[in-house]
Enzyme design. Structure first.
Site, PDB file in Angstrom:
ATOM      1  N   CYS A 133     -11.298   4.722  -7.406  1.00 49.21           N
ATOM      2  CA  CYS A 133     -10.364   5.779  -7.005  1.00 49.21           C
ATOM      3  C   CYS A 133      -9.117   5.748  -7.888  1.00 49.21           C
ATOM      4  O   CYS A 133      -8.261   4.873  -7.737  1.00 49.21           O
ATOM      5  CB  CYS A 133     -10.004   5.589  -5.527  1.00 49.21           C
ATOM      6  SG  CYS A 133      -8.722   6.696  -4.935  1.00 49.21           S
ATOM      7  N   CYS A 136      -5.776   6.240  -6.086  1.00 47.81           N
ATOM      8  CA  CYS A 136      -5.362   5.054  -5.335  1.00 47.81           C
ATOM      9  C   CYS A 136      -4.819   3.971  -6.268  1.00 47.81           C
ATOM     10  O   CYS A 136      -3.826   3.329  -5.969  1.00 47.81           O
ATOM     11  CB  CYS A 136      -6.533   4.450  -4.563  1.00 47.81           C
ATOM     12  SG  CYS A 136      -7.482   5.642  -3.625  1.00 47.81           S
ATOM     13  N   ASP A 137      -5.478   3.745  -7.383  1.00 45.99           N
ATOM     14  CA  ASP A 137      -5.236   2.518  -8.143  1.00 45.99           C
ATOM     15  C   ASP A 137      -4.669   2.709  -9.545  1.00 45.99           C
ATOM     16  O   ASP A 137      -4.306   1.720 -10.189  1.00 45.99           O
ATOM     17  CB  ASP A 137      -6.548   1.713  -8.253  1.00 45.99           C
ATOM     18  CG  ASP A 137      -7.061   1.277  -6.887  1.00 45.99           C
ATOM     19  OD1 ASP A 137      -6.238   1.166  -5.957  1.00 45.99           O
ATOM     20  OD2 ASP A 137      -8.275   1.057  -6.742  1.00 45.99           O
TER      21      ASP A 137
HETATM   22  C1  LIG Z   1     -12.012   0.520  -3.124  1.00 51.90           C
HETATM   23  C2  LIG Z   1     -11.265   1.659  -2.470  1.00 51.90           C
HETATM   24  C3  LIG Z   1      -9.876   1.666  -2.499  1.00 51.90           C
HETATM   25  C4  LIG Z   1      -9.183   2.707  -1.902  1.00 51.90           C
HETATM   26  N1  LIG Z   1      -7.817   2.675  -1.939  1.00 51.90           N
HETATM   27  C5  LIG Z   1      -7.119   3.652  -1.317  1.00 51.90           C
HETATM   28  C6  LIG Z   1      -5.685   3.644  -1.325  1.00 51.90           C
HETATM   29  O1  LIG Z   1      -5.056   2.761  -1.923  1.00 51.90           O
HETATM   30  N2  LIG Z   1      -5.053   4.634  -0.656  1.00 51.90           N
HETATM   31  C7  LIG Z   1      -5.722   5.639  -0.006  1.00 51.90           C
HETATM   32  O2  LIG Z   1      -5.092   6.498   0.600  1.00 51.90           O
HETATM   33  N3  LIG Z   1      -7.061   5.688  -0.004  1.00 51.90           N
HETATM   34  C8  LIG Z   1      -7.780   4.729  -0.645  1.00 51.90           C
HETATM   35  N4  LIG Z   1      -9.140   4.784  -0.666  1.00 51.90           N
HETATM   36  C9  LIG Z   1      -9.819   5.918  -0.004  1.00 51.90           C
HETATM   37  C10 LIG Z   1      -9.850   5.712   1.502  1.00 51.90           C
HETATM   38  O3  LIG Z   1     -10.327   4.422   1.773  1.00 51.90           O
HETATM   39  C11 LIG Z   1     -10.727   6.766   2.164  1.00 51.90           C
HETATM   40  O4  LIG Z   1     -10.280   8.046   1.829  1.00 51.90           O
HETATM   41  C12 LIG Z   1     -10.693   6.611   3.689  1.00 51.90           C
HETATM   42  O5  LIG Z   1     -11.089   5.311   4.054  1.00 51.90           O
HETATM   43  C13 LIG Z   1     -11.611   7.628   4.373  1.00 51.90           C
HETATM   44  O6  LIG Z   1     -11.558   7.385   5.736  1.00 51.90           O
HETATM   45  P1  LIG Z   1     -12.714   7.832   6.736  1.00 51.90           P
HETATM   46  O7  LIG Z   1     -12.290   7.313   8.056  1.00 51.90           O
HETATM   47  O8  LIG Z   1     -12.977   9.251   6.570  1.00 51.90           O
HETATM   48  O9  LIG Z   1     -14.030   7.095   6.230  1.00 51.90           O
HETATM   49  P2  LIG Z   1     -14.389   5.583   5.869  1.00 51.90           P
HETATM   50  O10 LIG Z   1     -13.192   4.782   5.551  1.00 51.90           O
HETATM   51  O11 LIG Z   1     -15.460   5.717   4.850  1.00 51.90           O
HETATM   52  O12 LIG Z   1     -14.995   5.022   7.225  1.00 51.90           O
HETATM   53  C14 LIG Z   1     -16.231   5.457   7.698  1.00 51.90           C
HETATM   54  C15 LIG Z   1     -16.632   4.638   8.895  1.00 51.90           C
HETATM   55  O13 LIG Z   1     -17.815   5.185   9.455  1.00 51.90           O
HETATM   56  C16 LIG Z   1     -18.736   4.155   9.694  1.00 51.90           C
HETATM   57  N5  LIG Z   1     -20.109   4.687   9.742  1.00 51.90           N
HETATM   58  C17 LIG Z   1     -20.924   5.091   8.740  1.00 51.90           C
HETATM   59  N6  LIG Z   1     -22.120   5.467   9.218  1.00 51.90           N
HETATM   60  C18 LIG Z   1     -22.046   5.316  10.571  1.00 51.90           C
HETATM   61  C19 LIG Z   1     -22.956   5.519  11.635  1.00 51.90           C
HETATM   62  N7  LIG Z   1     -24.216   5.955  11.438  1.00 51.90           N
HETATM   63  N8  LIG Z   1     -22.531   5.261  12.893  1.00 51.90           N
HETATM   64  C20 LIG Z   1     -21.287   4.814  13.133  1.00 51.90           C
HETATM   65  N9  LIG Z   1     -20.379   4.588  12.169  1.00 51.90           N
HETATM   66  C21 LIG Z   1     -20.765   4.843  10.896  1.00 51.90           C
HETATM   67  C22 LIG Z   1     -18.476   3.159   8.596  1.00 51.90           C
HETATM   68  O14 LIG Z   1     -19.038   1.895   8.928  1.00 51.90           O
HETATM   69  C23 LIG Z   1     -16.950   3.175   8.601  1.00 51.90           C
HETATM   70  O15 LIG Z   1     -16.459   2.382   9.632  1.00 51.90           O
HETATM   71  C24 LIG Z   1      -9.882   3.751  -1.264  1.00 51.90           C
HETATM   72  C25 LIG Z   1     -11.271   3.746  -1.235  1.00 51.90           C
HETATM   73  C26 LIG Z   1     -11.975   2.714  -1.831  1.00 51.90           C
HETATM   74  C27 LIG Z   1     -13.465   2.708  -1.795  1.00 51.90           C
END
Ligand SMILES: Cc1cc2nc3c(=O)[nH]c(=O)nc-3n(C[C@H](O)[C@H](O)[C@H](O)COP(=O)(O)OP(=O)(O)OC[C@H]3O[C@@H](n4cnc5c(N)ncnc54)[C@H](O)[C@@H]3O)c2cc1C
Length: 306
Positions: A133, A136-137
């Protein structure tokens, strides 16, 4: 069997924010945490762009705080993935490894996963120079050599964004032309800080045990391999939304991201969506959290209207 007011699928920023809001509204949400409890931020170290943390915060610590806040207002948690859903029945049904949950509403916030290259050293140095990302980084790699892998629009966007930080940005691409739109590709090709290694692939991420130092690159046409110095290695080959479970159940776009109707609502009455499972544009913790809030409010209003 208890019929819950709301079951939330996923415990990333979107799901846990939805849990905080629905819990404070007295809806006693049940969060199915998913196999990756805490979501994508569990894979990172410093988060410097989440508001409220002027000195930054570690990703896992931030997610622990989200969870504590949801628990404080009465959210409860079930571990593991949801394995099957039936949104057509009333109440709706969600199965996990622990059994069945029944609920009047469901908020789907199952997120997305960045695609990995699967290279030796890639996992070891994730968060230590390997990133998925740029927004992010990028900031962490000021005046360093940055390498981007990818050939689509996102890779071009990320490379162009990273020119603000890197001493040089190298795009490594396996073919002799980009898949990106002409205009984006040309912008990258013309940029004075961007160098392109055509017909090339990264074979290995090399580090000193704590940080990435270089990459082993191979020219696929000549077979030559060489080491390229690198402080920040950005893998920009796409994301996969976690939506397999909702195939033929909820509307998806051609990349399998869920599609919302009005607000966070879907075509299934009582099913709402939030976060990266739907948003392939912004992909940030704060936008996912905002979407979780929106889904929770839409869900509360829908329940009230019933
Ligand atoms: C390495 C990395 C670094 C990042 N750094 C930053 C940063 O510095 N700042 C920033 O703002 N953003 C950052 N991001 C982006 C940020 O993490 C995402 O935009 C954010 O986490 C999205 O949130 P979400 O809740 O939509 O999904 P996710 O964080 O993807 O969470 C999804 C959840 O759903 C669960 N899930 C999946 N399938 C199922 C199922 N069948 N049943 C039940 N649960 C399920 C997963 O286990 C997880 O708990 C980073 C991403 C990555 C990969």
């Amino acid at each position: 069997m208890d019929v819950h007011e709301v079951v939330i699928l996923g415990s990333g920023p979107a799901g846990l924010t939805a849990a905080i809001y629905t819990a404070r509204a007295g809806l006693k949400p049940v969060v199915v945490e998913g196999l990756k409890a805490g979501g994508q931020l569990m894979d990172t170290t410093d988060v410097e762009n989440y508001p409220g943390f002027p000195d930054g915060v570690q990703g896992p610590e931030l997610m622990e705080l989200f969870k504590k806040q949801a628990e404080r207002f009465g959210a409860t948690f079930v571990s593991g993935d949801a394995t099957k859903v039936d949104f057509a029945s009333s109440p709706m049904r969600v199965w996990t490894e622990d059994g069945e949950l029944q609920s009047k509403t469901v908020i789907v916030s199952s997120g997305a996963s960045p695609l990995e290259l699967g290279l030796p050293g890639e996992k070891e140095y994730a968060g230590k120079g390997v990133s998925y990302c740029a927004t992010c980084d990028g900031f962490f790699f000021r005046d360093q050599e940055i390498v981007v892998v990818g050939g689509g629009d996102t890779a071009m966007e990320e490379a162009l964004f990273l020119t603000r930080f890197g001493s040089r940005v190298t795009i490594v691409h396996r073919r002799d032309q980009f898949r990106a739109s002409k205009i984006m590709a040309q912008r990258a090709i013309d940029h004075e800080k961007i160098e392109i290694l055509w017909d090339s692939v990264v074979e290995q991420v090399i580090g000193d045990g704590t940080r990435v130092q270089s990459l082993r690159v191979k020219n696929v046409k000549t077979g030559d391999t060489f080491e390229r110095p690198c402080g920040g290695f950005f893998v920009a080959i796409g994301h996969r939304p976690n939506t397999e479970l909702f195939r033929d159940v909820l509307d998806m776009d051609d990349q399998a991201y869920l599609v919302a109707g009005h607000g966070a609502a879907t075509k299934m009455p009582g099913v709402f969506i939030a976060g990266d499972v739907h948003d392939h544009t912004y992909r940030q913790a704060v936008t996912a959290a905002g979407a979780g809030c929106r889904a929770a409010i839409d869900c509360e209003r829908w329940l009230e209207a019933q």
